[in-house]
Design a protein around this motif. Structure first.
Motif, short mmCIF file in Angstrom:
data_model
loop_
_atom_site.label_atom_id
_atom_site.label_comp_id
_atom_site.label_asym_id
_atom_site.label_seq_id
_atom_site.Cartn_x
_atom_site.Cartn_y
_atom_site.Cartn_z
N LYS A 25 0.71 -1.24 -0.08
CA LYS A 25 -0.10 0.08 -0.02
C LYS A 25 0.81 1.31 -0.02
O LYS A 25 1.91 1.59 0.74
N LYS A 26 0.44 2.49 -0.84
CA LYS A 26 0.86 3.24 -0.78
C LYS A 26 0.49 4.42 -0.18
O LYS A 26 -1.18 4.64 -0.81
N ILE A 44 3.20 -1.51 -10.92
CA ILE A 44 1.40 -1.09 -11.10
C ILE A 44 0.80 -0.85 -10.52
O ILE A 44 0.96 -1.57 -8.96
N TYR A 45 -0.32 0.39 -10.77
CA TYR A 45 -0.84 0.82 -9.33
C TYR A 45 -2.66 0.33 -9.66
O TYR A 45 -2.70 0.49 -10.35
N ILE A 46 -3.49 -0.07 -8.52
CA ILE A 46 -4.57 -0.05 -8.45
C ILE A 46 -4.66 1.30 -7.44
O ILE A 46 -4.25 0.89 -6.04
N ILE A 47 -5.71 1.96 -7.85
CA ILE A 47 -6.15 3.13 -6.85
C ILE A 47 -7.39 2.09 -6.25
O ILE A 47 -8.29 1.44 -6.75
N ILE A 69 -6.74 1.20 -12.73
CA ILE A 69 -4.99 0.90 -12.93
C ILE A 69 -3.78 1.83 -13.56
O ILE A 69 -4.84 2.61 -14.53
N VAL A 70 -2.87 1.62 -13.17
CA VAL A 70 -2.00 2.66 -13.74
C VAL A 70 -0.56 2.38 -14.01
O VAL A 70 -0.67 1.57 -13.39
N VAL A 93 -3.01 3.23 -2.87
CA VAL A 93 -2.76 3.27 -3.93
C VAL A 93 -2.17 1.65 -3.31
O VAL A 93 -1.59 1.40 -2.92
N TYR A 94 -2.61 0.54 -4.63
CA TYR A 94 -1.76 -1.15 -4.09
C TYR A 94 -0.86 -0.97 -5.40
O TYR A 94 -1.15 -0.44 -6.91
N SER A 95 0.07 -1.34 -4.90
CA SER A 95 1.96 -1.87 -5.18
C SER A 95 1.83 -2.54 -5.78
O SER A 95 2.28 -2.61 -4.34
N ILE A 96 2.64 -3.32 -6.71
CA ILE A 96 3.38 -4.03 -6.91
C ILE A 96 5.00 -4.11 -8.25
O ILE A 96 4.32 -3.29 -9.59
N SER A 97 5.12 -4.17 -8.21
CA SER A 97 6.76 -3.60 -8.82
C SER A 97 6.44 -4.78 -9.39
O SER A 97 6.37 -5.77 -9.89
N ARG A 98 7.21 -4.15 -11.01
CA ARG A 98 7.48 -4.82 -11.82
C ARG A 98 8.40 -6.13 -12.13
O ARG A 98 8.13 -7.09 -12.10
N GLU A 99 9.43 -6.02 -11.71
CA GLU A 99 10.07 -7.10 -10.91
C GLU A 99 9.52 -8.35 -10.26
O GLU A 99 9.68 -9.47 -10.98
N LEU A 100 8.48 -8.19 -9.70
CA LEU A 100 7.56 -9.20 -9.32
C LEU A 100 6.68 -9.26 -10.39
O LEU A 100 6.74 -10.99 -10.70
N MET A 101 6.11 -9.04 -10.84
CA MET A 101 5.24 -9.32 -12.06
C MET A 101 5.74 -9.67 -12.81
O MET A 101 5.48 -11.36 -13.63
N ASN A 102 7.33 -9.75 -13.87
CA ASN A 102 7.57 -10.22 -14.23
C ASN A 102 8.27 -11.37 -14.33
O ASN A 102 8.36 -12.79 -14.73
N GLU A 103 8.76 -11.66 -13.08
CA GLU A 103 9.12 -13.05 -12.26
C GLU A 103 7.78 -13.80 -12.73
O GLU A 103 7.95 -15.44 -12.76
N LYS A 104 7.14 -13.57 -12.14
CA LYS A 104 5.46 -13.96 -12.16
C LYS A 104 5.22 -14.41 -13.28
O LYS A 104 4.60 -15.61 -13.69
N LEU A 105 5.04 -13.63 -14.42
CA LEU A 105 3.95 -13.92 -15.57
C LEU A 105 5.47 -14.62 -15.62
O LEU A 105 4.86 -15.51 -17.39
N ASP A 106 6.69 -14.87 -15.49
CA ASP A 106 7.85 -16.21 -16.62
C ASP A 106 7.41 -17.53 -15.99
O ASP A 106 7.96 -18.62 -16.82
N SER A 107 6.91 -17.08 -14.79
CA SER A 107 7.24 -18.91 -14.38
C SER A 107 5.53 -19.24 -14.37
O SER A 107 5.48 -20.69 -13.83
#
Length: 170
Positions: A25-26, A44-47, A69-70, A93-107
């Motif tokens: 949360k931010k 990536i953010y969700i308000i 979403i932004v 906003v809810y925030s999730i990092s690009r790095e973590l998302m990419n790891e999840k998307l790859d796996s």
């Protein structure tokens, strides 16, 4: 809130739980800049609450609120944004990092498929809305609801509530 339904309605319960556990949360104060034009976006953010302004050269282009979403365009294109996003009032906003998302998307192939499909629906809806605002709306299509979206709406609403509850924004 409709925009987040595109994303949450096409992910599984396990995907949502993963996002809750890996996001944060931010809090934003009025005039805080969340995304700066021309600078890389790492999240990536969700308000969750409040209101944000989409700004181009000190001119407010649009305002967005809870469930929007932004950062998704920069995520998809790996390009800096063409506008800035600022808090116009106290916001969370809810925030999730690009790095973590990419790891999840790859796996996780299923997550990747569902995530990109939901983003395609989301961006298609945004383009239709923009086209309509420019005066190119077809009266026959004004009230159509895509059954692909409708099927997941109730579940997506419950999932958004789950995210709000996790970050105490109920």
């Amino acid at each position: 809130m409709k925009k987040v339904l595109f994303l949450l309605g096409h992910l599984t319960d396990l995907d949502i739980e993963w996002m809750i556990q890996n996001g944060s949360k931010k809090n934003l104060n009025p005039q805080d800049t969340l995304i700066r034009k021309g600078e890389d976006v790492e999240n990536i953010y969700i308000i969750l609450s409040g209101q944000l302004s989409i700004v181009d050269r000190d001119h407010e282009v649009a305002t967005i609120g809870p469930g929007e979403i932004v950062g998704e365009m920069s995520f998809l294109e790996s390009r800096p944004p063409s506008v800035s996003v600022m808090a116009s009032e106290t916001s969370v906003v809810y925030s999730i990092s690009r790095e973590l998302m990419n790891e999840k998307l790859d796996s996780d192939v299923t997550f990747r498929s569902n995530f990109y499909y939901s983003l395609a629906l989301f961006l298609s809806n945004r383009l239709r809305k923009t086209t309509n605002q420019l005066g190119y709306e077809s009266p026959d299509e004004a009230d159509l609801i895509d059954t692909n979206v409708l099927d997941g709406v109730a579940q997506a609403g419950a999932r958004f509530s789950q995210i709000l509850h996790k970050f105490s924004e109920v």
